[in-house]
Design a protein around this motif. Structure first.
Motif, PDB file in Angstrom:
ATOM      1  N   TYR A 252       0.859  -1.277   0.042  1.00 58.21           N
ATOM      2  CA  TYR A 252       0.039  -0.130  -0.153  1.00 58.21           C
ATOM      3  C   TYR A 252       0.742   1.301  -0.194  1.00 58.21           C
ATOM      4  CZ  TYR A 252      -0.014  -0.939   5.000  1.00 58.21           C
ATOM      5  OH  TYR A 252       0.179  -1.277   6.401  1.00 58.21           O
ATOM      6  N   ILE A 253       1.975   1.110  -0.201  1.00 57.70           N
ATOM      7  CA  ILE A 253       3.062   2.426  -0.398  1.00 57.70           C
ATOM      8  C   ILE A 253       2.428   3.040  -1.581  1.00 57.70           C
ATOM      9  CG2 ILE A 253       5.335   3.221  -1.011  1.00 57.70           C
ATOM     10  CD1 ILE A 253       6.368   0.787   0.733  1.00 57.70           C
ATOM     11  N   ASN A 254       2.241   4.629  -1.297  1.00 55.11           N
ATOM     12  CA  ASN A 254       1.978   5.603  -2.424  1.00 55.11           C
ATOM     13  C   ASN A 254       0.509   5.042  -3.069  1.00 55.11           C
ATOM     14  OD1 ASN A 254       4.105   7.160  -2.020  1.00 55.11           O
ATOM     15  ND2 ASN A 254       5.381   5.677  -3.314  1.00 55.11           N
ATOM     16  N   LYS A 255      -0.260   4.396  -2.306  1.00 52.09           N
ATOM     17  CA  LYS A 255      -1.569   4.189  -2.750  1.00 52.09           C
ATOM     18  C   LYS A 255      -2.635   4.651  -1.945  1.00 52.09           C
ATOM     19  CE  LYS A 255      -0.464   0.547  -5.148  1.00 52.09           C
ATOM     20  NZ  LYS A 255      -0.475  -0.868  -4.895  1.00 52.09           N
ATOM     21  N   SER A 256      -4.019   4.891  -2.755  1.00 52.32           N
ATOM     22  CA  SER A 256      -5.069   5.525  -1.985  1.00 52.32           C
ATOM     23  C   SER A 256      -5.669   4.501  -1.132  1.00 52.32           C
ATOM     24  CB  SER A 256      -6.111   6.079  -2.917  1.00 52.32           C
ATOM     25  OG  SER A 256      -7.069   6.714  -2.535  1.00 52.32           O
ATOM     26  N   ILE A 257      -5.776   4.694   0.265  1.00 53.84           N
ATOM     27  CA  ILE A 257      -6.444   3.776   1.162  1.00 53.84           C
ATOM     28  C   ILE A 257      -7.808   4.575   1.948  1.00 53.84           C
ATOM     29  CG2 ILE A 257      -6.260   2.667   3.528  1.00 53.84           C
ATOM     30  CD1 ILE A 257      -3.469   2.502   2.631  1.00 53.84           C
ATOM     31  N   VAL A 258      -8.862   3.667   1.965  1.00 54.80           N
ATOM     32  CA  VAL A 258      -9.944   4.185   2.730  1.00 54.80           C
ATOM     33  C   VAL A 258     -10.212   3.361   3.830  1.00 54.80           C
ATOM     34  CG1 VAL A 258     -12.393   4.489   2.896  1.00 54.80           C
ATOM     35  CG2 VAL A 258     -11.332   4.906   0.514  1.00 54.80           C
ATOM     36  N   LEU A 259      -9.829   3.870   5.095  1.00 56.92           N
ATOM     37  CA  LEU A 259      -9.931   3.014   6.252  1.00 56.92           C
ATOM     38  C   LEU A 259     -11.806   3.143   6.771  1.00 56.92           C
ATOM     39  CD1 LEU A 259      -8.685   1.651   8.699  1.00 56.92           C
ATOM     40  CD2 LEU A 259      -8.403   3.712   9.791  1.00 56.92           C
ATOM     41  N   VAL A 260     -12.184   2.027   7.030  1.00 55.26           N
ATOM     42  CA  VAL A 260     -13.560   1.770   7.222  1.00 55.26           C
ATOM     43  C   VAL A 260     -13.942   1.018   8.516  1.00 55.26           C
ATOM     44  CG1 VAL A 260     -15.649   0.597   6.121  1.00 55.26           C
ATOM     45  CG2 VAL A 260     -14.003   1.444   4.655  1.00 55.26           C
TER      46      VAL A 260
ATOM     47  N   THR B 245     -10.778   3.645  17.795  1.00 50.53           N
ATOM     48  CA  THR B 245     -10.398   2.380  16.920  1.00 50.53           C
ATOM     49  C   THR B 245     -10.028   2.970  15.393  1.00 50.53           C
ATOM     50  OG1 THR B 245     -12.142   1.023  17.897  1.00 50.53           O
ATOM     51  CG2 THR B 245     -11.311   0.335  15.475  1.00 50.53           C
ATOM     52  N   LEU B 246     -10.611   4.097  15.148  1.00 48.64           N
ATOM     53  CA  LEU B 246     -10.173   4.697  13.966  1.00 48.64           C
ATOM     54  C   LEU B 246      -9.024   5.467  13.998  1.00 48.64           C
ATOM     55  CD1 LEU B 246     -11.934   4.413  11.336  1.00 48.64           C
ATOM     56  CD2 LEU B 246     -12.749   6.828  11.817  1.00 48.64           C
ATOM     57  N   ILE B 247      -8.760   6.072  15.200  1.00 51.63           N
ATOM     58  CA  ILE B 247      -7.255   6.704  15.154  1.00 51.63           C
ATOM     59  C   ILE B 247      -6.120   5.884  15.213  1.00 51.63           C
ATOM     60  CG2 ILE B 247      -6.913   6.983  17.751  1.00 51.63           C
ATOM     61  CD1 ILE B 247      -6.683   9.953  15.535  1.00 51.63           C
ATOM     62  N   TYR B 248      -6.215   4.690  15.890  1.00 52.42           N
ATOM     63  CA  TYR B 248      -5.051   3.571  16.114  1.00 52.42           C
ATOM     64  C   TYR B 248      -4.801   3.116  14.568  1.00 52.42           C
ATOM     65  CZ  TYR B 248      -4.221   4.322  20.760  1.00 52.42           C
ATOM     66  OH  TYR B 248      -3.886   4.745  21.964  1.00 52.42           O
ATOM     67  N   GLY B 249      -6.196   3.034  13.752  1.00 50.83           N
ATOM     68  CA  GLY B 249      -5.901   2.459  12.512  1.00 50.83           C
ATOM     69  C   GLY B 249      -5.385   3.448  11.389  1.00 50.83           C
ATOM     70  N   VAL B 250      -5.613   4.652  11.671  1.00 49.39           N
ATOM     71  CA  VAL B 250      -5.165   5.862  10.947  1.00 49.39           C
ATOM     72  C   VAL B 250      -3.478   5.892  11.184  1.00 49.39           C
ATOM     73  CG1 VAL B 250      -4.887   8.218  10.686  1.00 49.39           C
ATOM     74  CG2 VAL B 250      -7.201   7.315  10.608  1.00 49.39           C
ATOM     75  N   HIS B 251      -3.459   5.796  12.545  1.00 47.73           N
ATOM     76  CA  HIS B 251      -1.851   5.723  12.854  1.00 47.73           C
ATOM     77  C   HIS B 251      -1.230   4.845  12.240  1.00 47.73           C
ATOM     78  CE1 HIS B 251       1.701   4.743  15.617  1.00 47.73           C
ATOM     79  NE2 HIS B 251       1.859   6.060  15.816  1.00 47.73           N
ATOM     80  N   HIS B 252      -1.463   3.483  12.269  1.00 47.79           N
ATOM     81  CA  HIS B 252      -0.805   2.657  11.552  1.00 47.79           C
ATOM     82  C   HIS B 252      -0.372   2.738  10.078  1.00 47.79           C
ATOM     83  CE1 HIS B 252       0.224  -1.542  10.339  1.00 47.79           C
ATOM     84  NE2 HIS B 252      -0.595  -1.246   9.085  1.00 47.79           N
ATOM     85  N   PHE B 253      -1.458   3.273   9.511  1.00 49.36           N
ATOM     86  CA  PHE B 253      -1.221   3.562   8.078  1.00 49.36           C
ATOM     87  C   PHE B 253      -0.299   4.883   7.724  1.00 49.36           C
ATOM     88  CE2 PHE B 253      -4.937   0.845   7.665  1.00 49.36           C
ATOM     89  CZ  PHE B 253      -4.625  -0.173   6.434  1.00 49.36           C
ATOM     90  N   LEU B 254      -0.271   5.784   8.717  1.00 43.91           N
ATOM     91  CA  LEU B 254       0.719   6.930   8.667  1.00 43.91           C
ATOM     92  C   LEU B 254       2.081   6.589   8.491  1.00 43.91           C
ATOM     93  CD1 LEU B 254      -1.672   9.672  10.295  1.00 43.91           C
ATOM     94  CD2 LEU B 254      -1.225   9.034   7.615  1.00 43.91           C
TER      95      LEU B 254
END
Length: 165
Positions: free
Chosen positions: A86-94, A103-112
């Motif tokens: 997922y490097i340089n890809k468009s992601i939608v966290l759902v 839950t969402l903030i820890y998911g966002v943190h992982h992808f960042l």
């Protein structure tokens, strides 16, 4: 006492609308990664993926996001696909419900931790009791509820429902 907030048909309309919003924001992309948080978020992500596959020529990849929702700091966050995909890809966290935002903030943190093209969030139900500065870019419905009330999302074949207890 349960109050039905969304019927199956209303949820289908919201899934369709959110999928089109995701498509419009990613119209130039060759691949869109739909990262569903295990549980209701993953079920919601699968439904979004089905619609997106119908409306776009882009590859729509489903990614399962795994964490202990009660203690994400201890468990950490894992994904069903390697970071390199997922490097340089468009992601939608759902996720199904945005309640405190934990839950969402820890998911966002992982992808960042990985360079991305863009990261957006999508939820079926957005509640207004956030503990963290996280927002849903795409949402089915926003509810102002008390802290004592509980939103329950039920994903069943041809009988999806959202209840407020």
């Amino acid at each position: 006492m349960e109050n039905k907030i969304l019927t199956h048909q209303q949820i289908q309309y919201k899934i369709e609308r959110i999928a089109y919003q995701i498509y419009e924001a990613n119209v130039e992309e060759k691949e869109i990664i739909i990262a569903g948080i295990d549980g209701g978020g993953l079920n919601f992500a699968k439904k979004l993926q089905r619609v997106l596959k119908r409306v776009t020529n882009a590859e729509v990849t489903l990614c399962k996001v795994i964490m202990d929702k009660e203690n994400p700091l201890q468990s950490g966050v894992k994904t069903s696909i390697p970071e390199s995909e997922y490097i340089n890809k468009s992601i939608v966290l759902v996720d199904d419900v945005l309640n405190s935002g934990t839950t969402l903030i820890y998911g966002v943190h992982h992808f960042l931790k990985t360079p991305l093209k863009q990261l957006k969030t999508a939820v079926l139900v957005n509640r207004n009791h956030k503990k963290y500065p996280v927002k849903a870019d795409y949402k089915g419905i926003s509810l102002s509820t008390s802290l004592q009330e509980h939103v329950h999302v039920q994903f069943k074949a041809k009988n999806d429902m959202v209840f407020l207890d």
